[in-house]
Design a protein around this motif. Structure first.
Motif, PDB file in Angstrom:
ATOM      1  N   THR A  32      -4.138 -24.599 -13.289  1.00  0.00           N
ATOM      2  CA  THR A  32      -5.135 -24.469 -14.414  1.00  0.00           C
ATOM      3  C   THR A  32      -5.889 -23.346 -14.566  1.00  0.00           C
ATOM      4  O   THR A  32      -5.759 -22.578 -15.713  1.00  0.00           O
ATOM      5  CB  THR A  32      -6.391 -25.679 -13.999  1.00  0.00           C
ATOM      6  N   ILE A  33      -6.314 -22.557 -13.223  1.00  0.00           N
ATOM      7  CA  ILE A  33      -6.879 -21.265 -13.506  1.00  0.00           C
ATOM      8  C   ILE A  33      -5.661 -20.140 -14.045  1.00  0.00           C
ATOM      9  O   ILE A  33      -6.482 -19.481 -14.963  1.00  0.00           O
ATOM     10  CB  ILE A  33      -7.340 -20.776 -12.202  1.00  0.00           C
ATOM     11  N   ILE A  34      -4.632 -20.238 -13.687  1.00  0.00           N
ATOM     12  CA  ILE A  34      -3.606 -19.315 -14.100  1.00  0.00           C
ATOM     13  C   ILE A  34      -3.659 -19.439 -15.760  1.00  0.00           C
ATOM     14  O   ILE A  34      -3.499 -18.211 -16.365  1.00  0.00           O
ATOM     15  CB  ILE A  34      -2.383 -19.406 -13.546  1.00  0.00           C
ATOM     16  N   ILE A  35      -3.430 -20.631 -16.236  1.00  0.00           N
ATOM     17  CA  ILE A  35      -3.323 -20.769 -17.745  1.00  0.00           C
ATOM     18  C   ILE A  35      -4.584 -20.379 -18.375  1.00  0.00           C
ATOM     19  O   ILE A  35      -4.553 -19.520 -19.195  1.00  0.00           O
ATOM     20  CB  ILE A  35      -2.970 -22.253 -17.855  1.00  0.00           C
ATOM     21  N   VAL A  36      -5.747 -20.610 -17.811  1.00  0.00           N
ATOM     22  CA  VAL A  36      -6.781 -20.192 -18.020  1.00  0.00           C
ATOM     23  C   VAL A  36      -7.115 -18.651 -18.377  1.00  0.00           C
ATOM     24  O   VAL A  36      -7.182 -17.809 -19.432  1.00  0.00           O
ATOM     25  CB  VAL A  36      -8.170 -20.719 -17.613  1.00  0.00           C
ATOM     26  N   VAL A  37      -6.816 -18.073 -17.373  1.00  0.00           N
ATOM     27  CA  VAL A  37      -6.823 -16.510 -17.146  1.00  0.00           C
ATOM     28  C   VAL A  37      -5.805 -16.038 -18.064  1.00  0.00           C
ATOM     29  O   VAL A  37      -6.091 -14.993 -19.011  1.00  0.00           O
ATOM     30  CB  VAL A  37      -6.462 -15.980 -15.807  1.00  0.00           C
ATOM     31  N   ALA A  38      -4.751 -16.388 -18.087  1.00  0.00           N
ATOM     32  CA  ALA A  38      -3.575 -15.773 -19.100  1.00  0.00           C
ATOM     33  C   ALA A  38      -3.961 -16.137 -20.604  1.00  0.00           C
ATOM     34  O   ALA A  38      -3.886 -15.333 -21.469  1.00  0.00           O
ATOM     35  CB  ALA A  38      -2.361 -16.805 -18.794  1.00  0.00           C
ATOM     36  N   PHE A  39      -4.609 -17.310 -20.770  1.00  0.00           N
ATOM     37  CA  PHE A  39      -4.859 -17.509 -22.228  1.00  0.00           C
ATOM     38  C   PHE A  39      -6.020 -16.506 -22.586  1.00  0.00           C
ATOM     39  O   PHE A  39      -6.186 -16.115 -23.650  1.00  0.00           O
ATOM     40  CB  PHE A  39      -5.608 -18.871 -22.409  1.00  0.00           C
ATOM     41  N   VAL A  40      -6.968 -16.100 -21.680  1.00  0.00           N
ATOM     42  CA  VAL A  40      -8.260 -15.559 -21.981  1.00  0.00           C
ATOM     43  C   VAL A  40      -7.814 -13.868 -22.236  1.00  0.00           C
ATOM     44  O   VAL A  40      -8.011 -13.129 -23.012  1.00  0.00           O
ATOM     45  CB  VAL A  40      -9.183 -15.395 -20.835  1.00  0.00           C
ATOM     46  N   LEU A  41      -6.551 -13.437 -21.396  1.00  0.00           N
ATOM     47  CA  LEU A  41      -6.277 -12.150 -21.374  1.00  0.00           C
ATOM     48  C   LEU A  41      -5.147 -11.741 -22.527  1.00  0.00           C
ATOM     49  O   LEU A  41      -5.255 -10.491 -22.934  1.00  0.00           O
ATOM     50  CB  LEU A  41      -5.450 -11.892 -20.182  1.00  0.00           C
ATOM     51  N   TRP A  42      -4.249 -12.568 -22.828  1.00  0.00           N
ATOM     52  CA  TRP A  42      -3.057 -12.221 -23.576  1.00  0.00           C
ATOM     53  C   TRP A  42      -3.422 -11.603 -24.892  1.00  0.00           C
ATOM     54  O   TRP A  42      -2.743 -10.799 -25.191  1.00  0.00           O
ATOM     55  CB  TRP A  42      -1.926 -13.413 -23.665  1.00  0.00           C
ATOM     56  N   ALA A  43      -4.540 -12.034 -25.304  1.00  0.00           N
ATOM     57  CA  ALA A  43      -4.800 -11.465 -26.817  1.00  0.00           C
ATOM     58  C   ALA A  43      -5.463 -10.060 -26.752  1.00  0.00           C
ATOM     59  O   ALA A  43      -5.130  -9.284 -27.588  1.00  0.00           O
ATOM     60  CB  ALA A  43      -5.992 -12.386 -27.188  1.00  0.00           C
ATOM     61  N   LEU A  44      -6.157  -9.529 -25.605  1.00  0.00           N
ATOM     62  CA  LEU A  44      -6.499  -8.306 -25.449  1.00  0.00           C
ATOM     63  C   LEU A  44      -5.172  -7.359 -25.481  1.00  0.00           C
ATOM     64  O   LEU A  44      -5.115  -6.296 -25.994  1.00  0.00           O
ATOM     65  CB  LEU A  44      -7.313  -8.228 -24.316  1.00  0.00           C
ATOM     66  N   TYR A  45      -4.216  -7.799 -24.667  1.00  0.00           N
ATOM     67  CA  TYR A  45      -2.940  -6.963 -24.266  1.00  0.00           C
ATOM     68  C   TYR A  45      -2.438  -6.891 -25.673  1.00  0.00           C
ATOM     69  O   TYR A  45      -1.989  -5.826 -26.195  1.00  0.00           O
ATOM     70  CB  TYR A  45      -2.027  -7.454 -23.362  1.00  0.00           C
TER      71      TYR A  45
END
Lengths: 339, 303
Positions: free
Chosen positions: B165-178
């Motif tokens: 769950t945390i990985i999904i949240v983190v990935a979801f928050v970060l991908w847009a910045l990249y």
């Protein structure tokens, strides 16, 4: 020059390219026809923005997407229409059979790879060469364009080379797969004059050795006189005059060609002011009725305002195939006078 | 240190604006010592994360009932528990060491997943433009508009708190910045002549993207990733603090801070040391990221 000129290898017929922009659909290439024979050098000359580079990109099918699109015409290469080729087939043509050298050597090499890496990439894409001998092929290609000590230079990065050297490397990439046609898009514009003439000599030598056909895009009549067998003069996306180089220089039929020739500074004539053609070429989205050059033409007649002139053959002392799109040529002895 | 800070020159006399504020000067000076940050990171994050199994003095999950709320060594405690114990009698030092493993693995995996997704989509958007670009960038905007904590709450409520769950949240928050950053760079790089040259040499779109454009945006990606480890650690700590992080009893820094909250007056060390670990780690990561950006991105002048 001991050159053997053979059969027609590339025939461009009525090529049209559209550019979709905010102000509407433009046609930077609007019905261009060209013909290139084996071992021949064709010069395309014209002022900035007349569609020279766009024509070259359209031939290879690499116009900048999604804005631009080739919409009409045929590109006959060895009897096949390249426009019917799939992207996959075109990839084999690009760099393999028809390759291209771009204008600016400073930016045409990728800064993150070595010279050797970039030359071998082209070879690996098109030639069936075992991996181990790729580098030796790259070194051969560099030797062919007279890069000194190519064994060492392949390890260099682009920033370690001079502009002239980089342009030679671009040339090496372009000829590394033994293409039939080389399109050179102002390859010497960014170079010093001395480097320029070395580069041109090199191109001629390679042509004599390999029977390469060259399309040379430039706005420099000096280079045309030096390099080309035939010339096509482009204006506002169309070819307005084409023919053997001597005929174009000595007996230009189109007023625009004459005006371009007049704009070249010469040493043997004393002039106070350099000649410049009055007016502007028509905007790409706002083509006038009739001849597109008429607003700038000193010989314009009433019918120039209504009908775009067809290509009319000129009677010529220098050879055949000399045509120009000007009503004046209905008098077949017409030669545009010096103003 | 082989990289000393630049000498202060009499700036006023040269007509240059006054030197920066004291705090800013300290920051700039610290930034020119990347080894310091690397050292702090190694000591606080990497070494504990890798060696907690052997080096941790106690079991991080098994408390000793008799040793509850013992203070740290110089505040009345003993060397048995150098940083004291929490209210279940668990050794705080050991828990911080194991917590480093959680922080490190979540930030590495999360950034990898989010970065992979973001870089891929940014590359596609910037290279092909047109409708692909439009769709991807609208997704980016949607993603940036959603608050991360809210999303975490929803996900945790739906699937229960877990590593995934945390990985999904983190990935979801970060991908847009990249995606946004990479797209911007690709837009400019795709117009370079070497891309055109590769194209007229017969290279495929895939090849051009991966071989010719990606290496030229690698610097940006590395800097962004380094700078983000810090914010991911903070995010993970915030999630753990709210009870949405790694399920108990696995120690996580944010959870440890939360656990000591009610006892902050009587047993300050329970919250203080994990809080200090978060602060120092994130601070060092930001220093390192800034330093990397200065070194790798010649477009940014060092101010």
């Amino acid at each position: 020059m001991a050159k053997i000129i053979g059969e027609t290898i590339l025939q461009v017929e009525n090529l049209q390219t559209e550019l979709h922009t905010n102000i509407g659909v433009q046609r930077p290439v609007d019905g261009v026809s060209l013909s290139l024979r084996q071992g021949e050098t064709l010069g395309i000359v014209g002022e900035s923005g007349c569609g020279k580079s766009m024509t070259a990109l359209s031939i290879l099918g690499v116009v900048p997407k999604p804005a631009a699109q080739v919409v009409g015409g045929r590109v006959m290469f060895n009897g096949q229409d390249l426009r019917t080729f799939s992207e996959q087939q075109m990839r084999r043509i690009r760099g393999g059979s028809i390759s291209m050298v771009l204008q600016d050597p400073q930016t045409s090499l990728n800064p993150v790879y070595t010279i050797g890496g970039q030359v071998t990439e082209a070879i690996a894409l098109h030639r069936d060469v075992p991996r181990r001998s790729l580098m030796s092929h790259a070194i051969d290609a560099l030797r062919q364009v007279r890069v000194a000590a190519p064994e060492q230079r392949v390890k260099d990065y682009p920033h370690q080379m001079s502009g002239g050297m980089k342009q030679r490397v671009s040339g090496a990439i372009a000829i590394s797969c033994d293409p039939h046609v080389l399109i050179a898009d102002e390859p010497t514009t960014a170079l010093d004059v001395t480097i320029q003439s070395q580069y041109l000599r090199l191109l001629r030598e390679i042509q004599e050795k390999t029977g390469l056909s060259i399309i040379f895009i430039t706005h420099d009549f000096g280079i045309i006189a030096n390099m080309c067998d035939t010339v096509a003069v482009m204006y506002a996306g169309r070819v307005v005059e084409s023919g053997p180089v001597r005929a174009i220089f000595d007996e230009p039929r189109h007023p625009y060609t004459r005006a371009l020739l007049n704009s070249v500074p010469t040493m043997d004539r004393h002039v106070k002011r350099l000649y410049s053609i009055p007016g502007q070429p028509p905007a790409l989205w706002d083509r006038p009725a009739g001849c597109w050059y008429r607003n700038r033409c000193p010989f314009a007649e009433p019918r120039c305002e209504t009908q775009y002139p067809p290509a009319i053959a000129a009677k010529n002392t220098a050879g055949s195939n000399h045509v120009a799109n000007c009503w004046k040529l209905e008098d077949s002895t017409w030669i545009t006078p010096k103003s | 240190m082989n990289n000393p800070p630049p000498e202060d020159t009499p700036a006023e006399s040269l007509g240059v604006p006054a030197p920066p504020h004291l705090l800013r000067r300290i920051w700039l000076n610290l930034r020119s010592y990347p080894l310091l940050s690397v050292f702090v990171l190694l000591v606080l994050l990497v070494i504990p994360a890798l060696t907690a199994d052997w080096l941790a003095p106690h079991d991080p999950t098994q408390g000793v009932i008799m040793d509850r709320r013992l203070p740290p060594v110089f505040f009345g405690g003993t060397w048995e528990y150098p940083l004291g114990t929490d209210r279940l009698g668990r050794d705080i030092l050991s828990r911080i060491m194991y917590g480093a493993r959680v922080s490190l693995s979540i930030s590495l995996v999360g950034i990898f997943v989010g970065g992979l997704l973001g870089v891929t989509l940014g590359l596609l958007a910037g290279y092909f433009r047109g409708w692909i670009d439009t769709i991807i960038m609208r997704l980016v905007e949607i993603s940036l508009a959603l608050p991360a904590i809210l999303l975490a709450l929803v996900l945790a409520a739906a699937s229960g708190p877990s590593f995934q769950t945390i990985i999904i949240v983190v990935a979801f928050v970060l991908w847009a910045l990249y995606a946004r950053q990479v797209r911007g760079e690709v837009l400019s790089i795709r117009e370079r002549d070497y891309v055109a040259r590769a194209r007229v040499a017969g290279a495929s779109h895939f090849r051009i993207m991966v071989r010719h454009i990606l290496p030229n945006v690698a610097n940006t990606i590395i800097v962004l990733a380094t700078l983000q480890v810090g914010s991911v650690i903070i995010l993970e700590a915030a999630l753990s603090f709210l009870g949405l992080g790694i399920p108990r009893p696995t120690p996580a820094w944010g959870m440890m801070v939360a656990d000591g909250r009610q006892l902050i007056v009587s047993a300050w060390w329970i919250s203080f040391f994990p809080g200090l670990a978060i602060t120092l780690t994130v601070f060092s990561l930001n220093l390192l990221g800034d330093w990397l950006r200065d070194r790798l991105d010649p477009k940014l002048e060092i101010v």
